[in-house]
Write a protein that holds these residues in place. Sequence first.
Motif, mmCIF file in Angstrom:
data_model
loop_
_atom_site.group_PDB
_atom_site.id
_atom_site.type_symbol
_atom_site.label_atom_id
_atom_site.label_comp_id
_atom_site.label_asym_id
_atom_site.label_seq_id
_atom_site.Cartn_x
_atom_site.Cartn_y
_atom_site.Cartn_z
ATOM 1 N N ARG A 52 -34.143 47.488 37.834
ATOM 2 C CA ARG A 52 -33.763 46.174 38.856
ATOM 3 C C ARG A 52 -33.346 44.996 37.925
ATOM 4 O O ARG A 52 -33.874 44.997 36.803
ATOM 5 N N LEU A 53 -32.327 44.175 38.325
ATOM 6 C CA LEU A 53 -32.162 43.015 37.476
ATOM 7 C C LEU A 53 -33.119 42.131 37.140
ATOM 8 O O LEU A 53 -33.340 41.731 36.093
ATOM 9 N N ASN A 54 -33.823 41.829 38.083
ATOM 10 C CA ASN A 54 -34.859 40.736 37.835
ATOM 11 C C ASN A 54 -35.995 41.585 37.080
ATOM 12 O O ASN A 54 -36.660 40.755 36.408
ATOM 13 N N GLU A 55 -36.168 42.654 36.946
ATOM 14 C CA GLU A 55 -37.390 43.373 36.123
ATOM 15 C C GLU A 55 -36.663 43.435 34.758
ATOM 16 O O GLU A 55 -37.378 42.977 33.573
ATOM 17 N N LEU A 56 -35.204 43.416 34.532
ATOM 18 C CA LEU A 56 -34.591 43.537 33.199
ATOM 19 C C LEU A 56 -34.924 41.953 32.665
ATOM 20 O O LEU A 56 -35.074 41.816 31.352
ATOM 21 N N SER A 57 -34.722 41.146 33.537
ATOM 22 C CA SER A 57 -34.921 39.579 33.212
ATOM 23 C C SER A 57 -36.223 39.395 32.541
ATOM 24 O O SER A 57 -36.360 38.864 31.669
ATOM 25 N N THR A 58 -37.380 39.821 33.174
ATOM 26 C CA THR A 58 -38.508 39.728 32.985
ATOM 27 C C THR A 58 -39.101 40.783 31.555
ATOM 28 O O THR A 58 -39.740 40.144 30.902
ATOM 29 N N VAL A 59 -38.448 41.845 31.711
ATOM 30 C CA VAL A 59 -38.506 42.471 30.277
ATOM 31 C C VAL A 59 -38.169 41.778 29.035
ATOM 32 O O VAL A 59 -38.585 41.734 28.120
ATOM 33 N N ALA A 60 -36.905 41.249 29.350
ATOM 34 C CA ALA A 60 -36.167 40.483 28.295
ATOM 35 C C ALA A 60 -36.853 39.136 27.945
ATOM 36 O O ALA A 60 -37.065 39.068 26.756
ATOM 37 N N GLU A 61 -37.479 38.578 28.750
ATOM 38 C CA GLU A 61 -38.443 37.295 28.432
ATOM 39 C C GLU A 61 -39.700 37.849 27.795
ATOM 40 O O GLU A 61 -39.864 37.364 26.693
ATOM 41 N N TYR A 62 -40.292 38.946 28.321
ATOM 42 C CA TYR A 62 -41.593 39.465 27.597
ATOM 43 C C TYR A 62 -41.057 39.962 26.077
ATOM 44 O O TYR A 62 -42.113 39.714 25.019
ATOM 45 N N LEU A 63 -39.968 40.207 26.014
ATOM 46 C CA LEU A 63 -39.622 40.922 24.479
ATOM 47 C C LEU A 63 -39.099 40.009 23.530
ATOM 48 O O LEU A 63 -38.921 39.905 22.446
ATOM 49 N N GLY A 64 -38.829 38.604 24.059
ATOM 50 C CA GLY A 64 -38.022 37.710 23.292
ATOM 51 C C GLY A 64 -36.481 37.879 23.168
ATOM 52 O O GLY A 64 -36.250 37.498 22.075
ATOM 53 N N VAL A 65 -35.984 38.472 23.976
ATOM 54 C CA VAL A 65 -34.454 38.863 23.932
ATOM 55 C C VAL A 65 -33.738 38.510 24.975
ATOM 56 O O VAL A 65 -34.294 38.305 26.145
ATOM 57 N N SER A 66 -32.411 38.533 25.036
ATOM 58 C CA SER A 66 -31.605 38.455 26.042
ATOM 59 C C SER A 66 -31.325 39.908 27.064
ATOM 60 O O SER A 66 -31.426 40.784 26.546
ATOM 61 N N VAL A 67 -31.299 39.673 28.149
ATOM 62 C CA VAL A 67 -30.982 40.807 29.065
ATOM 63 C C VAL A 67 -29.635 41.540 28.331
ATOM 64 O O VAL A 67 -29.789 42.872 28.663
ATOM 65 N N SER A 68 -28.712 40.828 28.110
ATOM 66 C CA SER A 68 -27.454 41.352 27.349
ATOM 67 C C SER A 68 -28.071 42.472 26.204
ATOM 68 O O SER A 68 -27.236 43.330 25.890
ATOM 69 N N GLU A 69 -29.088 42.310 25.563
ATOM 70 C CA GLU A 69 -29.438 43.202 24.320
ATOM 71 C C GLU A 69 -30.078 44.331 24.873
ATOM 72 O O GLU A 69 -30.247 45.193 24.146
ATOM 73 N N LEU A 70 -30.496 44.365 26.262
ATOM 74 C CA LEU A 70 -31.087 45.458 26.922
ATOM 75 C C LEU A 70 -30.129 46.414 27.581
ATOM 76 O O LEU A 70 -30.496 47.518 27.968
ATOM 77 N N VAL A 71 -29.107 45.775 27.936
ATOM 78 C CA VAL A 71 -28.105 46.790 28.762
ATOM 79 C C VAL A 71 -26.748 47.120 27.968
ATOM 80 O O VAL A 71 -26.560 46.899 26.869
#
Length: 71
Positions: A52-71
């Motif tokens: 889910r988008l909100n999950e990816l946002s939280t994952v990105a925050e946890y990892l110290g990256v942007s959401v765009s780096e995950l998708v």
Amino acid sequence: MRYEHEDGDNATASAIRVGLARKKSNQSALAKHLQLSQPAIHRRMTGQVPWRLNELSTVAEYLGVSVSELV
């Protein structure tokens, strides 16, 4: 139902794995941060359940990256 046919899912899981390795973390720690069970994270990482988008946002925050780096 698997969502592996969506190319972004495998790329997202790979990016998260790399981020976890860089952070010296693991799926269990990520699950705790997201307040999800480890099996729920596993289902997302294997493409059984889409992120889910909100999950990816939280994952990105946890990892110290942007959401765009995950998708």
